[in-house]
Scaffold this active site. Sequence first.
Site, PDB file in Angstrom:
ATOM      1  N   SER A   1      -5.406  19.250  47.354  1.00 22.43           N
ATOM      2  CA  SER A   1      -5.434  19.207  48.820  1.00 22.43           C
ATOM      3  C   SER A   1      -4.010  19.291  49.351  1.00 22.43           C
ATOM      4  CB  SER A   1      -6.081  17.911  49.309  1.00 22.43           C
ATOM      5  OG  SER A   1      -5.160  16.824  49.241  1.00 22.43           O
ATOM      6  N   ASP A   2      -3.870  19.691  50.607  1.00 24.95           N
ATOM      7  CA  ASP A   2      -2.589  19.520  51.273  1.00 24.95           C
ATOM      8  C   ASP A   2      -2.468  18.053  51.661  1.00 24.95           C
ATOM      9  OD1 ASP A   2      -0.131  20.013  52.479  1.00 24.95           O
ATOM     10  OD2 ASP A   2      -0.817  21.844  53.456  1.00 24.95           O
TER      11      ASP A   2
END
Length: 720
Positions: A267-268
């Site tokens: 994920s960011d």
Amino acid sequence: MSKQHQLEELLQQMTLDEKIGQLIQLATPFFKGAGNDGQITGPMEEMGISEETVRNSGSVLGAAGANQTIHIQKTHLEENRLHIPLLFMADVVHGYKTIFPVPLAVGCSWNLELAERSAEIAAKEAAVSGIHVTFAPMVDLVRDPRWGRVMESTGEDPYLNSQFSRALVRGFQGSNLKNDTLSVAACVKHFAGYGAAEGGRDYNTVNMSERQLRESYLPAYKAALDEGCEMVMTAFNTIDGVPATGNEWLMRELLRSEWGFNGVLISDWGAVKELIPHGIAENEKEAASKALRAGVDIEMMTACYDRYLKELIEEGVVEECILDEAVMRILTLKEKLGLFDNPYRGASERLEKEVIMCEEHRRQARELAEKSCVLLKNNGILPLDKEKRVAVIGPFANSDDILGPWSWLGDRKQAVTLYNGMQKNSAHLTFAQGCEIERVTKEQLKEAIRVAEQADVVVLALGEHSEMSGEAGCRADIQLPLAQLELIKEMQKIKRPIVTVLFNGRPLDLHGVMEESDAILEAWYPGTEGGAAIANLLFGMCTPSGKLTMSFPYSAGQIPVYYNAFNTGRPKDAPDAQERYVSQYLDIPNEPLLPFGFGLSYTTFRYRNGTLSEQKLKKGETISLSVEITNIGEREGDEIVQLYIRDVSGDVVRPLKELKGFKTIHLQPGETKTVSFTISEEQLRYYHRNLQFKSDNGAFIAYVGGNSQQVEGFYFELID
């Protein structure tokens, strides 16, 4: 016993808590041995992380330096029950400590070899500092310069972005991650469509058809994966109403099943928990479930997995086999990097001293900066005469803020400023601040006027400070700040030739600059050697060759404006167009101020005798388009020759032009070279209404020229 079997045995030994720990990425300050030097890319929050979670964690965000990474790894291996090494990840976007031009500038070089070399150097410097993974390349296609992150992309064209995507992955990863310990694993981002955020506002909604997504936005990600990119980062935005980090169709069906990607998906920053404000998760527990089901292997800097995955598995909401798949992907990457055999892979304080910021690396940064600058205007004042008195004026005249917003380990004190670079070429150089980025005083203007009056030529160094672009650096008004526009007006009154050098991370609205300047050089954020590179260009030690890979709008009211747009049923330039009832603005042109592919030189190139080898292209065969190019100027120079194709009639509307190839040639004064492009049926394929990717028989136009507007067209037909 095979390495795969060893990993499977290791997985079997792991407790549920230890498995979940591999999916958790924490910033450096959480780890023992980190000291106070850990860097992060977002706000810290109270995460409620326990010491046990840190012991089980699988990766570190933002550690830097061999001493720090070795200490963190050593402490972790002592405390982790199964002695599983950590992965160290960081944003090494366009250089580690030797900073290269920002990626948008690199794109404007059209030089894949230098781009690859820049990534190779960045990887080498990062690896000796103990970093294993870089969050790069960012290959998001960009069409809205209001968005701050356009500086991280290579531009508005899917074909060109794909070529740079491949080159950068090759540079970062080398040929073998385990044997080449001075390489790093690449993580392509942001998957997918992040560059199409509505209104050019970061983190905002993205809404487009699947056909548009596949045709324009997905190719560069796919190119990175075809080149062997080891990781993918999710985007913050939605795709068809579903945030990417929780989007099973995007991640499971497209990325994993259709494309066959079996690497690590991360994920960011905080994106798993952000499923809650997006509105597809009621709480952190539901966010954890949806993210893991979508295929997100590593949660960056939120604690949804840590708090709730065990509970979700024990309740039977999430199958443990899904967790096992994620853990195995992470362990496999660690094995590919050789971390089980050498957990301190690459990290060396001795090599740091030899490798980082060495003269060869700086030379390469200078060369790429020279190739990345784009000459936007020149009435003959450039190149500068070294005997002329030159006044360098403006907020960037002697500023070291030229590295760009993603150069988090770059040392601005090591940067060559414009004034310092020009000093080596001129004995008649003076300096005045002129104004700040967004503020000007009467005293500053008075001093600038005094210095300009004593000069033969004024070089104005203008632009945006680095915080005005990059992540969260979005601007509705993309003109230069008023203080700088006022400075230009005052300099015009002096009646001296004005050369404007621009330092910025996006295409700008150049009103108040274009008409007031005799020459304009777009330097972007040129990196560590920026001032030296620009000076070489201004004084003619080398000739500008860069060409824009993102259109400069005439006005922000046109945005998005890009070369490969669709036509309309009432185009303004149709032969039978009515004066009013056509697709147009009443107050500004339809066309951008400066188009994709545009860039001037200190010499002039003439195109003539363009020919197609055949007017009919049979499937399975090829035809060629050839053109003669002559340097009719008085200086040698490079020309980037561009091939575009238009499908005249499609199953769906096709772009007016699409870049399909380019070649760079070097010509001496008076020299002529013939450039040929091969055209095949594969280049004519596109996504139809039913999403089949194929070509259609019929008419096409092949264009060749020096930019997307100044081209000559040649009709041909595709037949069976």
